[in-house]
Motif scaffolding. Structure first.
Motif, mmCIF file in Angstrom:
data_model
loop_
_atom_site.group_PDB
_atom_site.id
_atom_site.type_symbol
_atom_site.label_atom_id
_atom_site.label_comp_id
_atom_site.label_asym_id
_atom_site.label_seq_id
_atom_site.Cartn_x
_atom_site.Cartn_y
_atom_site.Cartn_z
ATOM 1 N N GLY B 32 0.842 -1.188 0.000
ATOM 2 C CA GLY B 32 0.000 0.000 0.000
ATOM 3 C C GLY B 32 0.871 1.228 0.000
ATOM 4 O O GLY B 32 2.022 1.168 0.427
ATOM 5 N N TYR B 37 -2.722 7.305 -0.208
ATOM 6 C CA TYR B 37 -3.996 7.077 0.477
ATOM 7 C C TYR B 37 -4.422 8.333 1.226
ATOM 8 O O TYR B 37 -5.562 8.763 1.154
ATOM 9 N N ILE B 297 -5.692 -1.318 6.998
ATOM 10 C CA ILE B 297 -6.339 -1.038 5.710
ATOM 11 C C ILE B 297 -5.742 0.213 5.084
ATOM 12 O O ILE B 297 -5.555 0.303 3.878
ATOM 13 N N ALA B 298 -5.404 1.196 5.923
ATOM 14 C CA ALA B 298 -4.877 2.450 5.403
ATOM 15 C C ALA B 298 -3.358 2.419 5.251
ATOM 16 O O ALA B 298 -2.760 3.427 4.906
ATOM 17 N N SER B 299 -2.728 1.256 5.531
ATOM 18 C CA SER B 299 -1.265 1.168 5.537
ATOM 19 C C SER B 299 -0.653 2.233 6.437
ATOM 20 O O SER B 299 0.325 2.866 6.104
#
Lengths: 528, 337
Positions: B32, B37, B297-299
């Protein structure tokens, strides 16, 4: 803070309370909002702020001007119109005769700290927005605000912006959530070494807005209380807002249906459809202006460089099935449009599902078909995954073998930026609702990161630039119609649907206001 | 004793260093891009580059690692991007929430599972043994989000017996002054019995959900280890000596059967603490498991590293506690070894 007992006591004591005695907000003045996730900062100009931070900016800070609420069809609330603006912190404004500057007269307003709002604060805030980097800077640049020198505090109550060029996006761009006005003295005092007080403003509000943040627990709860001294509009009727972060959509739905929550943001389309059909709560769906769900085809590399193949996919798409099985009808159809376009955007392209036509085009361009891949975001998988499966199935029948690849949310944007993937499902929405703005980001030869299909066409660029700085309405209209027609012919992306922004609320909740940032505006909401 | 505990701590240091290095490397190979992001959908490449510089992600890995360790020594676990707060602050706020829920669930599970397991072992093959088997199988095969949602549906949505699954406290209550972070304890300290009642009501459903899930390993382990002990020579001797069965089971057999059960309890506890993400999601519980998953999930590197490190330290402390408990249960067990 209040609890049930104090509410009860306040209710009993109400008839005897002396006039002017401040009471704790009652249940009917308190709104309970449930949302998937809350703000990760209180400063929308700061780098890395998440979507809900827009709501904080909207309710706790003021801008010079705002969009004028215009009624939604169906009477379920209000939306806006890009060119209808009304005063917020500014009392009035005057465009210079040469059109190269604009002067705002500020109204008498006070920050939460009690200090009067001055032009110096406006300048500091705008300087900050163009200098701080990240999203704030990008958004300011979109309205041709690029340098601090453009902002001039003439005197305490007069503020001027000098334009770099005549840009019709400049004025609307002052009404979005980014250019809000910060109490500069308070921020500088608390900012320490940082001239923009980034760390302090991330955790503290220094605004003049209609609400203050009473408590903020990141990841679980944000509590707002009304600023009774607000003068930039009609005093809100809600006195307290409790916004809880409830990650599970099923729980949010249960809370709403049981009446324990007043309003819910963000539920999967299926839940919204069910709620709308059950009729127990009110569901307001606004087609998100300037936004689309689409399938992008890479026009620069791979099998889709041939326009006939792109058109074949556009004829093969199972539009109706996607609308029912993936969006559950919560969208506006973007297929089957008239052959000659108008100036609206988004508007349906003139394709329908016609497998025979699609097959003929593929056989012409690539006899025997080919293999390719389609990527989509796992974060949007509730919608994108059924969409991808249906596309795979439909394209299989015309000889295009599609392999699906689900990309984790943190990685999706990075993958798109590589611009190597032949097909991608994506959603784009532009805050500033103009077709040329959408086309500039999505189809211009500057190949911005939103140009997912890497589509480059000098003729298209000429039309987009022509429309953006058009001399008059007729010129604008002809350019827009021409570039929409060109996009419909070249199909770098295949529009599927314009998404609806759905909000579910109790029937007692009124005054729903939809803004480009799509966050709730507590200033207008009412509770019967 | 103290010297033994001290010695035990020394052996822990290499594992902690290993955990620090491995989590650092693992988070860096996650597929990721943190910067893009957090730059959001409307970011330009310049904006992404600015964020990358701000986060120090443009530096070479060894330099990033040195920065991380230097901050760690000062007790700074970095900043979370998802909540915008310091990771130490987030963990301090969320760990008690998870711990309170897990302890409540575990306590509930123990109070059912231990007697059930013992009875199943004593009356092997009887209806109670079958009941035990059914409960254990059902508990472990029903996924927690399913049991959670089912309980919410029945007891909140249809019957309306339990309060809204809105987290640790109903919206109209304010949290008691923070002492331990456990709402049940803090509200008692503050003398706010109304708040205690509200917090307790919020706790019931998620605790039951966790208890159903953890019933299985505890019951099965209690049953198996009781069976082994009941077949042992000393129990036969006790029986032959004419001791009554409650003394045999309660005093001799159960105490000896406790060792593996305590180990299982420790394992279940530490597993539940970090792994009850789904329960936390369904009940909007602001716990540490959902925090770590959001970050993953957001790294978002800092919270992941902070979470793994905290969990590692907890495991170490828990294992130490269990070892000490062994010594109490069975004096033959020594700490060294």
């Amino acid at each position: 803070m209040i609890n049930r007992r104090s509410v009860l006591v306040a209710g009993l004591a109400a008839p005897f309370a002396a006039k002017g005695f401040a009471q704790a907000p009652s249940r009917s003045e308190t709104l309970i909002l449930v949302q998937e996730y809350g703000p990760n900062s209180l400063d929308m100009q700061g780098i890395g702020s998440s979507q809900p931070v827009n709501g904080v900016a909207l309710n706790c800070y003021d801008r010079l001007i705002r969009f004028k609420p215009t009624p939604l069809p169906g009477g379920n609330g209000n939306a806006y119109n890009m060119t209808d603006l009304e005063p917020e912190l500014a009392e009035s404004w005057q465009m210079a005769a040469d059109g190269m500057s604009i002067t705002f007269k500020l109204r008498e307003a006070k920050f939460h700290s009690g200090r009067p709002v001055t032009a110096k604060d406006v300048k500091w805030s705008f300087d900050r927005a163009v200098s701080i980097g990240g999203f704030a800077k990008t958004q300011m640049n979109a309205g041709s605000f690029e340098k601090p020198e453009q902002f001039v505090a003439v005197d305490d109550r007069t503020f001027r912006i000098d334009f770099l060029r005549k840009d019709k996006l400049s004025l609307p761009n002052l009404a979005v959530t980014i250019p809000f006005v910060i109490d500069s003295e308070l921020a500088i005092k608390n900012g320490g070494d940082d001239p923009w007080a980034k760390e302090w403003l991330k955790n503290n509000i220094a605004g003049s807005g209609a609400f203050k943040v009473e408590s903020w627990k990141p990841g679980s709860e944000t509590v707002y209380v009304r600023n009774d001294a607000w003068t930039c509009g009609k005093l809100p009727t809600l006195r307290k807002i409790i916004a809880r972060d409830i990650p599970s959509p099923s729980t949010r739905r249960a809370l709403l249906e049981r009446g324990d929550a007043d309003i819910s943001y963000g539920l999967p389309p299926k839940d919204f459809k069910d709620l709308a059909e059950a009729g127990k709560v009110k569901v307001v769906g606004v087609p998100v202006p300037n936004a689309l769900w689409y399938l992008a085809l890479n026009a620069a590399t791979g099998p889709f460089t041939d326009v006939r193949v792109r058109q074949a996919v556009a004829w093969a798409m199972p539009y109706e099935k996607i609308m029912q099985a993936s969006l559950f009808g919560r969208g506006v159809a973007m297929w089957g449009g008239p052959p000659k376009p108008n100036t609206a955007w988004p508007q349906p392209f003139p394709y329908v599902t016609d497998a025979a036509k699609a097959k003929a085009l593929v056989d012409q361009a690539v006899p025997g078909g080919f293999k390719t891949t389609l990527i989509f975001d796992s974060g949007a998988a509730t919608i994108a995954e059924p969409m991808a499966v249906l596309i795979k199935e439909a394209l299989g029948s015309i000889g295009i073998d599609v392999e699906l690849s689900k990309i984790p949310g943190a990685n999706f944007r990075g993958e798109l930026n590589k611009k190597i993937h032949p097909m991608a499902i994506n959603r784009f929405g532009g805050w500033l609702d103009f077709p040329d703005y959408y086309f500039f980001w999505n189809f211009h030869g500057n190949n911005s990161i939103f140009n997912i299909s890497s589509y480059q066409n000098p003729a298209m660029d000429k039309l987009i630039d022509g429309a953006r700085f058009a001399k008059d309405a007729a010129d604008y209209q002809s350019q827009v119609e021409a570039f929409v027609a060109m996009a419909a012919h070249d199909v770098p992306v295949i529009p599927i649907a314009q998404p609806l922004h759905d909000v579910a609320m109790q029937k007692t909740i009124g005054g729903y206001q939809f803004w480009p940032c799509r966050e709730p505006d507590f200033r207008y909401l009412t509770k019967a | 004793m103290l010297a033994q505990i001290g010695k035990r701590f020394l052996t822990v240091i290499p594992s902690l260093i290993g955990v620090i290095i491995v989590t650092f490397l693992l988070t860096r190979v996650l597929p990721g891009d943190t910067a893009s992001y957090f730059a959001g959908p409307a970011a330009t490449p310049q904006a992404i580059a600015e964020i990358r510089t701000k986060l120090g992600l443009d530096k070479p890995l060894p330099v990033q690692f040195a920065d991380y360790v230097a901050a760690l020594v000062k007790g700074d676990l970095g900043q979370s991007l998802t909540t915008g707060q310091a990771v130490t602050k987030d963990i301090a706020a969320r760990l008690p929430a998870s711990a309170e829920l897990t302890l409540a669930g575990l306590f509930l599970a123990m109070s059912i599972a231990l007697p059930l397991g013992v009875m199943a072992a004593v009356r092997q093959g009887s209806w109670i043994d079958h009941l035990c088997r059914i409960i254990a199988t059902a508990g472990v095969s029903l996924p927690v989000f399913f049991t959670g949602l089912l309980l919410v549906y029945v007891f909140y949505f249809i019957l309306g017996w339990t309060p809204a699954p809105l987290g640790r406290l109903d919206v109209f209550y304010s949290e008691p002054a923070r002492v331990t972070g456990f709402l049940l304890i803090d509200s008692l300290i503050a003398g706010e019995f109304e708040t205690f009642r509200a917090a307790f009501a919020q706790l019931i459903l998620p605790a039951v959900t966790l208890a159903i899930f953890s019933l299985a390993p505890i019951t099965r382990m209690t049953r198996a280890s009781m069976l082994a002990v009941l077949g042992a020579d000393f129990v036969r001797t006790a029986r032959a000596s004419g001791l009554d069965s409650s003394t045999i089971i309660g005093t001799y057999a159960f105490r000896n059967a406790m060792l593996p059960v305590v180990t299982t309890l420790g394992m279940v506890f530490s597993f539940l603490l970090g792994a009850n993400v789904l329960v936390e999601k369904v009940f909007a519980w602001p716990g540490i498991g959902s925090y770590a998953v959001e970050a993953l999930i957001a790294s978002d590197y800092a919270p992941i590293q902070g979470f793994v490190l905290t969990m590692a330290i907890l495991y170490v402390l828990l294992n130490l506690m269990i070892d000490i408990l062994y010594g109490v249960i069975d004096p033959r067990v020594r700490l060294e070894g």
